[in-house]
Design a protein around this motif. Structure first.
Motif, PDB file in Angstrom:
ATOM      1  N   LEU A 167      -3.946 -17.209  -5.007  1.00 28.81           N
ATOM      2  CA  LEU A 167      -4.290 -16.878  -3.551  1.00 28.81           C
ATOM      3  C   LEU A 167      -2.846 -16.403  -3.900  1.00 28.81           C
ATOM      4  O   LEU A 167      -2.505 -14.773  -3.805  1.00 28.81           O
ATOM      5  N   LYS A 168      -1.780 -16.828  -4.772  1.00 25.63           N
ATOM      6  CA  LYS A 168      -0.742 -16.284  -5.589  1.00 25.63           C
ATOM      7  C   LYS A 168      -1.055 -15.822  -6.549  1.00 25.63           C
ATOM      8  O   LYS A 168      -0.416 -14.414  -6.996  1.00 25.63           O
ATOM      9  N   ALA A 169      -2.234 -16.493  -7.070  1.00 23.65           N
ATOM     10  CA  ALA A 169      -2.383 -15.681  -8.512  1.00 23.65           C
ATOM     11  C   ALA A 169      -3.089 -13.350  -7.702  1.00 23.65           C
ATOM     12  O   ALA A 169      -1.825 -12.536  -8.739  1.00 23.65           O
ATOM     13  N   ALA A 170      -3.710 -13.414  -7.274  1.00 21.98           N
ATOM     14  CA  ALA A 170      -4.199 -11.808  -6.314  1.00 21.98           C
ATOM     15  C   ALA A 170      -3.160 -11.430  -5.904  1.00 21.98           C
ATOM     16  O   ALA A 170      -2.836 -10.410  -6.093  1.00 21.98           O
ATOM     17  N   SER A 171      -1.765 -12.497  -4.800  1.00 24.54           N
ATOM     18  CA  SER A 171      -0.355 -11.476  -4.336  1.00 24.54           C
ATOM     19  C   SER A 171       0.107 -10.738  -5.723  1.00 24.54           C
ATOM     20  O   SER A 171       0.343 -10.088  -5.602  1.00 24.54           O
ATOM     21  N   GLU A 172       0.446 -11.390  -6.845  1.00 23.72           N
ATOM     22  CA  GLU A 172       0.860 -11.356  -7.803  1.00 23.72           C
ATOM     23  C   GLU A 172      -0.018  -9.889  -8.553  1.00 23.72           C
ATOM     24  O   GLU A 172       0.294  -8.792  -8.701  1.00 23.72           O
ATOM     25  N   ARG A 173      -1.199 -10.046  -8.016  1.00 25.14           N
ATOM     26  CA  ARG A 173      -1.631  -8.857  -9.000  1.00 25.14           C
ATOM     27  C   ARG A 173      -1.705  -7.763  -8.845  1.00 25.14           C
ATOM     28  O   ARG A 173      -1.957  -7.051  -9.475  1.00 25.14           O
ATOM     29  N   TYR A 174      -1.985  -7.304  -7.195  1.00 28.84           N
ATOM     30  CA  TYR A 174      -2.267  -6.338  -6.604  1.00 28.84           C
ATOM     31  C   TYR A 174      -0.673  -6.078  -5.596  1.00 28.84           C
ATOM     32  O   TYR A 174      -1.099  -5.807  -4.719  1.00 28.84           O
ATOM     33  N   ALA A 175       0.941  -7.179  -6.228  1.00 31.78           N
ATOM     34  CA  ALA A 175       1.179  -6.225  -5.561  1.00 31.78           C
ATOM     35  C   ALA A 175       2.006  -5.303  -4.925  1.00 31.78           C
ATOM     36  O   ALA A 175       2.118  -4.774  -3.660  1.00 31.78           O
ATOM     37  N   LYS A 176       1.481  -4.055  -6.072  1.00 35.52           N
ATOM     38  CA  LYS A 176       1.153  -2.204  -5.037  1.00 35.52           C
ATOM     39  C   LYS A 176       0.364  -2.493  -4.394  1.00 35.52           C
ATOM     40  O   LYS A 176       0.492  -1.500  -3.439  1.00 35.52           O
ATOM     41  N   LEU A 177      -0.825  -3.200  -3.685  1.00 35.72           N
ATOM     42  CA  LEU A 177      -0.642  -2.973  -2.435  1.00 35.72           C
ATOM     43  C   LEU A 177      -0.657  -4.090  -1.246  1.00 35.72           C
ATOM     44  O   LEU A 177      -1.098  -4.293  -0.152  1.00 35.72           O
ATOM     45  N   SER A 178       1.288  -4.573  -2.069  1.00 40.93           N
ATOM     46  CA  SER A 178       1.398  -5.234  -0.798  1.00 40.93           C
ATOM     47  C   SER A 178       1.368  -4.861   0.665  1.00 40.93           C
ATOM     48  O   SER A 178       2.179  -5.617   1.614  1.00 40.93           O
ATOM     49  N   GLU A 179       1.532  -3.505   0.782  1.00 42.39           N
ATOM     50  CA  GLU A 179       1.915  -2.863   2.235  1.00 42.39           C
ATOM     51  C   GLU A 179       0.486  -3.462   2.925  1.00 42.39           C
ATOM     52  O   GLU A 179       0.406  -3.021   4.583  1.00 42.39           O
TER      53      GLU A 179
END
Length: 208
Positions: A76-88
């Protein structure tokens, strides 16, 4: 006792899945693009999101919220970092689908790819009954020959612990399980893979 998925590194998992002799990462990415676009929904949840393969296909103009669910905090941490541009839009939550179903948020669509084989039909039914989505899109793996369910690769021993939780999937059994909780099958697609395997996508709609 930890779930075996908590012990498998994301690097080993993804390197295995994208090998030319396996090609599941590539096939799953293509399928997820289609799953995200298939239905008129604004919220979705991905069970077993791992490192987020396929999340690049989430369109912010379509989705208000997409939840990524997994038992492995590192994934989950890796996915969150990979898709930071979609954080909203993207939210990642560690949930054990065997024991923490009541923590699942409500969404209109559930995507569960190569996940049901590790929790079983009954646990999957409980998850669906809690969330009550309008649509469910699943991918299961079937073997079209008698080979082992994990394709041979240099990373195969990383998956040894999964034997203790793996359930062999059957299309008919999944359809029966979903019908039993009020969902009718509305789509079936097959994607052939190397090594005598195939991915079967089965979509269901709440009949109520």
């Amino acid at each position: 006792m930890n779930n075996p998925w908590e012990e498998i590194s994301l690097e080993d998992y993804e390197n295995h899945m994208k090998l030319d002799s396996v090609r599941q990462l590539q096939a799953m990415n293509k399928i997820m693009k289609e799953q995200f676009e298939a239905y008129p929904v604004k919220t979705a949840m991905v069970f077993g999101v791992a490192g987020g393969n396929g999340l690049e296909h989430v369109r912010q103009e379509k989705y208000q919220a997409v939840y990524g669910i997994d038992i492995n905090e590192g994934y989950l941490k890796a996915a969150s970092e990979r898709y930071a541009k979609l954080s909203e839009v993207l939210q990642f939550v560690r949930i054990d689908l065997l024991t923490e179903v009541d923590r699942l948020p409500k969404t209109e669509l559930i995507i569960a790819n190569l996940l049901i084989e590790y929790i079983g039909y009954q646990a999957f039914q409980r998850s669906i009954c809690h969330v009550k989505p309008k649509f469910v899109s699943c991918v299961i793996q079937i073997n079209t020959d008698d080979r082992q369910w994990v394709s041979d690769s240099p990373y195969i021993h990383a998956f040894d612990g999964l034997d203790s939780i793996h359930h062999q999937m059957e299309e008919a059994e999944l359809a029966i399980a979903m019908k039993g909780i009020g969902y009718k099958e509305i789509l079936r697609l097959e994607e052939k893979l190397p090594n005598g395997k195939a991915l079967i996508r089965m979509d269901f709609c709440n009949g109520s």
